[in-house]
Design a protein around this motif. Structure first.
Motif, PDB file in Angstrom:
ATOM      1  N   SER A 286       0.823  -1.204   0.000  1.00  0.00           N
ATOM      2  CA  SER A 286       0.000   0.000   0.000  1.00  0.00           C
ATOM      3  C   SER A 286       0.859   1.257   0.000  1.00  0.00           C
ATOM      4  N   VAL A 287       1.979   1.220   0.743  1.00  0.00           N
ATOM      5  CA  VAL A 287       2.873   2.386   0.775  1.00  0.00           C
ATOM      6  C   VAL A 287       3.452   2.644  -0.611  1.00  0.00           C
ATOM      7  N   CYS A 288       3.921   1.564  -1.277  1.00  0.00           N
ATOM      8  CA  CYS A 288       4.461   1.731  -2.638  1.00  0.00           C
ATOM      9  C   CYS A 288       3.397   2.247  -3.595  1.00  0.00           C
ATOM     10  N   PHE A 289       2.170   1.727  -3.455  1.00  0.00           N
ATOM     11  CA  PHE A 289       1.095   2.167  -4.336  1.00  0.00           C
ATOM     12  C   PHE A 289       0.782   3.640  -4.112  1.00  0.00           C
ATOM     13  N   CYS A 290       0.780   4.067  -2.858  1.00  0.00           N
ATOM     14  CA  CYS A 290       0.515   5.475  -2.552  1.00  0.00           C
ATOM     15  C   CYS A 290       1.611   6.375  -3.126  1.00  0.00           C
ATOM     16  N   VAL A 291       2.866   5.899  -3.040  1.00  0.00           N
ATOM     17  CA  VAL A 291       3.968   6.692  -3.608  1.00  0.00           C
ATOM     18  C   VAL A 291       3.815   6.825  -5.114  1.00  0.00           C
ATOM     19  N   CYS A 292       3.446   5.725  -5.779  1.00  0.00           N
ATOM     20  CA  CYS A 292       3.245   5.784  -7.232  1.00  0.00           C
ATOM     21  C   CYS A 292       2.088   6.700  -7.598  1.00  0.00           C
ATOM     22  N   MET A 293       0.981   6.615  -6.861  1.00  0.00           N
ATOM     23  CA  MET A 293      -0.156   7.476  -7.148  1.00  0.00           C
ATOM     24  C   MET A 293       0.192   8.933  -6.913  1.00  0.00           C
ATOM     25  N   LEU A 294       0.995   9.210  -5.883  1.00  0.00           N
ATOM     26  CA  LEU A 294       1.427  10.580  -5.643  1.00  0.00           C
ATOM     27  C   LEU A 294       2.278  11.085  -6.800  1.00  0.00           C
ATOM     28  N   GLY A 295       3.161  10.209  -7.323  1.00  0.00           N
ATOM     29  CA  GLY A 295       3.960  10.603  -8.477  1.00  0.00           C
ATOM     30  C   GLY A 295       3.102  10.898  -9.694  1.00  0.00           C
ATOM     31  N   ILE A 296       2.061  10.071  -9.905  1.00  0.00           N
ATOM     32  CA  ILE A 296       1.162  10.300 -11.037  1.00  0.00           C
ATOM     33  C   ILE A 296       0.443  11.636 -10.889  1.00  0.00           C
ATOM     34  N   CYS A 297      -0.020  11.933  -9.680  1.00  0.00           N
ATOM     35  CA  CYS A 297      -0.713  13.204  -9.447  1.00  0.00           C
ATOM     36  C   CYS A 297       0.216  14.392  -9.705  1.00  0.00           C
ATOM     37  N   ILE A 298       1.470  14.259  -9.273  1.00  0.00           N
ATOM     38  CA  ILE A 298       2.416  15.359  -9.480  1.00  0.00           C
ATOM     39  C   ILE A 298       2.680  15.566 -10.968  1.00  0.00           C
ATOM     40  N   VAL A 299       2.879  14.445 -11.707  1.00  0.00           N
ATOM     41  CA  VAL A 299       3.128  14.559 -13.144  1.00  0.00           C
ATOM     42  C   VAL A 299       1.927  15.156 -13.863  1.00  0.00           C
ATOM     43  N   THR A 300       0.716  14.718 -13.502  1.00  0.00           N
ATOM     44  CA  THR A 300      -0.498  15.251 -14.123  1.00  0.00           C
ATOM     45  C   THR A 300      -0.643  16.738 -13.845  1.00  0.00           C
ATOM     46  N   ALA A 301      -0.355  17.148 -12.607  1.00  0.00           N
ATOM     47  CA  ALA A 301      -0.458  18.564 -12.270  1.00  0.00           C
ATOM     48  C   ALA A 301       0.549  19.397 -13.052  1.00  0.00           C
ATOM     49  N   LEU A 302       1.780  18.879 -13.197  1.00  0.00           N
ATOM     50  CA  LEU A 302       2.792  19.606 -13.956  1.00  0.00           C
ATOM     51  C   LEU A 302       2.411  19.747 -15.424  1.00  0.00           C
ATOM     52  N   LEU A 303       1.853  18.664 -16.010  1.00  0.00           N
ATOM     53  CA  LEU A 303       1.412  18.741 -17.401  1.00  0.00           C
ATOM     54  C   LEU A 303       0.273  19.734 -17.570  1.00  0.00           C
ATOM     55  N   PHE A 304      -0.647  19.728 -16.598  1.00  0.00           N
ATOM     56  CA  PHE A 304      -1.761  20.682 -16.668  1.00  0.00           C
ATOM     57  C   PHE A 304      -1.265  22.117 -16.585  1.00  0.00           C
ATOM     58  N   LEU A 305      -0.326  22.393 -15.690  1.00  0.00           N
ATOM     59  CA  LEU A 305       0.217  23.745 -15.566  1.00  0.00           C
ATOM     60  C   LEU A 305       0.990  24.137 -16.823  1.00  0.00           C
ATOM     61  N   LYS A 306       1.694  23.152 -17.414  1.00  0.00           N
ATOM     62  CA  LYS A 306       2.425  23.450 -18.641  1.00  0.00           C
ATOM     63  C   LYS A 306       1.479  23.826 -19.775  1.00  0.00           C
ATOM     64  N   ASN A 307       0.395  23.044 -19.949  1.00  0.00           N
ATOM     65  CA  ASN A 307      -0.578  23.348 -20.992  1.00  0.00           C
ATOM     66  C   ASN A 307      -1.277  24.674 -20.735  1.00  0.00           C
ATOM     67  N   LEU A 308      -1.559  24.954 -19.451  1.00  0.00           N
ATOM     68  CA  LEU A 308      -2.188  26.212 -19.111  1.00  0.00           C
ATOM     69  C   LEU A 308      -1.272  27.395 -19.444  1.00  0.00           C
ATOM     70  N   TYR A 309       0.030  27.224 -19.168  1.00  0.00           N
ATOM     71  CA  TYR A 309       0.989  28.270 -19.478  1.00  0.00           C
ATOM     72  C   TYR A 309       1.086  28.491 -20.976  1.00  0.00           C
ATOM     73  N   ILE A 310       1.059  27.413 -21.764  1.00  0.00           N
ATOM     74  CA  ILE A 310       1.103  27.550 -23.217  1.00  0.00           C
ATOM     75  C   ILE A 310      -0.116  28.289 -23.745  1.00  0.00           C
ATOM     76  N   ASP A 311      -1.307  27.945 -23.187  1.00  0.00           N
ATOM     77  CA  ASP A 311      -2.533  28.610 -23.621  1.00  0.00           C
ATOM     78  C   ASP A 311      -2.508  30.092 -23.311  1.00  0.00           C
ATOM     79  N   ILE A 312      -1.951  30.431 -22.135  1.00  0.00           N
ATOM     80  CA  ILE A 312      -1.882  31.852 -21.769  1.00  0.00           C
ATOM     81  C   ILE A 312      -0.923  32.589 -22.699  1.00  0.00           C
ATOM     82  N   GLN A 313       0.204  31.982 -23.035  1.00  0.00           N
ATOM     83  CA  GLN A 313       1.126  32.604 -23.950  1.00  0.00           C
ATOM     84  C   GLN A 313       0.530  32.788 -25.343  1.00  0.00           C
ATOM     85  N   PHE A 314      -0.294  31.800 -25.755  1.00  0.00           N
ATOM     86  CA  PHE A 314      -0.898  31.875 -27.091  1.00  0.00           C
ATOM     87  C   PHE A 314      -1.866  33.031 -27.191  1.00  0.00           C
ATOM     88  N   PHE A 315      -2.684  33.212 -26.150  1.00  0.00           N
ATOM     89  CA  PHE A 315      -3.635  34.302 -26.171  1.00  0.00           C
ATOM     90  C   PHE A 315      -2.927  35.632 -25.877  1.00  0.00           C
TER      91      PHE A 315
END
Length: 315
Positions: A286-315
């Motif tokens: 369970s600890v390993c699974f939680c660590v992996c899920m936390l990593g997935i959440c961090i990666v997803t958040a970073l990708l979302f912020l990156k796409n948001l930054y690109i959209d802001i630059q485009f407009f």
């Protein structure tokens, strides 16, 4: 391919590698497996008692859990306690495959060995290796559920970590007793009176008999007390008048032998493991699974912020 999928693959591989490494080497708590009375970093004198947890599980007869899991397997006996002093059914403990007498009465039961001595009652065993070879002064077995199955404790003269195997291997019985049924399934620290041996050891074997138990016995950790130099009994012990000793009363008050002299040290040592609340009681998977899920959440958040930054630059 979106960049999130390679990251998910990497995290999945990390999760699998953690499980395999934990199941094969049982390294949880290795950094804390060797404890001493003096909390300094200089070399210990040979007459100072060393208190150490099992470093590794070398061999065993059976366990309830599967080979690639950490739930109910013998690997949980390595390192510091995971459950003790809590009582109950926990997946982080070591559990043998059977209990009671039902498996002896079933049609598929194996026939008893004809050459087995009548006094031999062991059904299962587990062998534990420790860091430092010592002359044992006490062995503490932390039982967390349905205690009373341990019937023999043995010490081996061979050092499993030595590069030169000995010409002769000796097994010495430190303690032996018929199986007993303890009233209640509560956790306990089992500290039998062990005898002194004339060789140092860092290989301990526990043998159990669960025929009298109503459910599986669960073991959490094993603590070995010992000294580097062979202890010498004082000559004053021969001057004790045995008629003045009440065996039952003295056994309850004072325990037995050298273990009583170091009782205060064992109590302090067993309370030194880290406490992180209920997080420590989670299974390793369970600890390993939680660590992996936390990593997935961090990666997803970073990708979302990156796409948001690109959209802001485009407009």
């Amino acid at each position: 391919m979106p960049p999130v999928f390679p990251m998910l693959t990497v995290l999945s591989m990390f999760y699998y590698m953690c499980l395999r490494r934990r199941a094969r080497t049982a390294t949880r708590g290795e950094m804390n497996s060797r404890r001493a009375i003096e909390s300094n970093t200089r070399a210990l004198p040979i007459n100072v008692e060393i208190v150490q947890y099992a470093k590794e599980v070398l061999d065993f007869s059976s366990h309830y859990g599967s080979e690639n899991s950490m739930s109910y397997t013998m690997w949980n006996l390595a390192g510091i306690p995971n459950v003790y002093p809590s009582s109950g059914d926990f997946t982080q403990t070591a559990v043998f495959r059977t209990y009671g007498t039902w498996w002896d009465r079933c049609p598929s039961a194996r026939l008893p060995f004809k050459r087995t001595p009548s006094t031999f009652c062991s059904q299962d065993y587990v062998e534990l290796a420790f860091e430092e070879p010592v002359y044992p002064t006490a062995v503490h077995i932390l039982e967390t559920y349905h205690p009373g199955a341990v019937v023999r404790i043995l010490a081996c003269s061979a050092n499993p970590y030595s590069q030169n195997p000995p010409a002769e291997v000796r097994w010495e019985v430190l303690w032996s007793e018929a199986p007993t049924k303890v009233n209640g399934p509560q956790a306990r620290q089992f500290t039998p009176c062990i005898k002194q041996i004339n060789f140092p050891t860092n290989l301990i074997r526990l043998e159990v008999n669960s025929s009298l138990l109503d459910y599986y016995t669960e073991l959490d950790a094993v603590v070995l007390h010992g000294v580097k130099e062979r202890p010498v009994l004082s000559l004053k012990t021969s001057m004790i008048d045995m008629n003045d000793i009440d065996e039952d009363e003295d056994e309850e008050k004072f325990g037995c032998g050298m273990d009583t002299l170091n009782k205060q040290f064992s109590i302090v040592t067993l309370r030194e493991w880290p406490t992180n609340g209920y997080f420590d009681k989670l299974p390793y998977e369970s600890v390993c699974f939680c660590v992996c899920m936390l990593g997935i959440c961090i990666v997803t958040a970073l990708l979302f912020l990156k796409n948001l930054y690109i959209d802001i630059q485009f407009f």
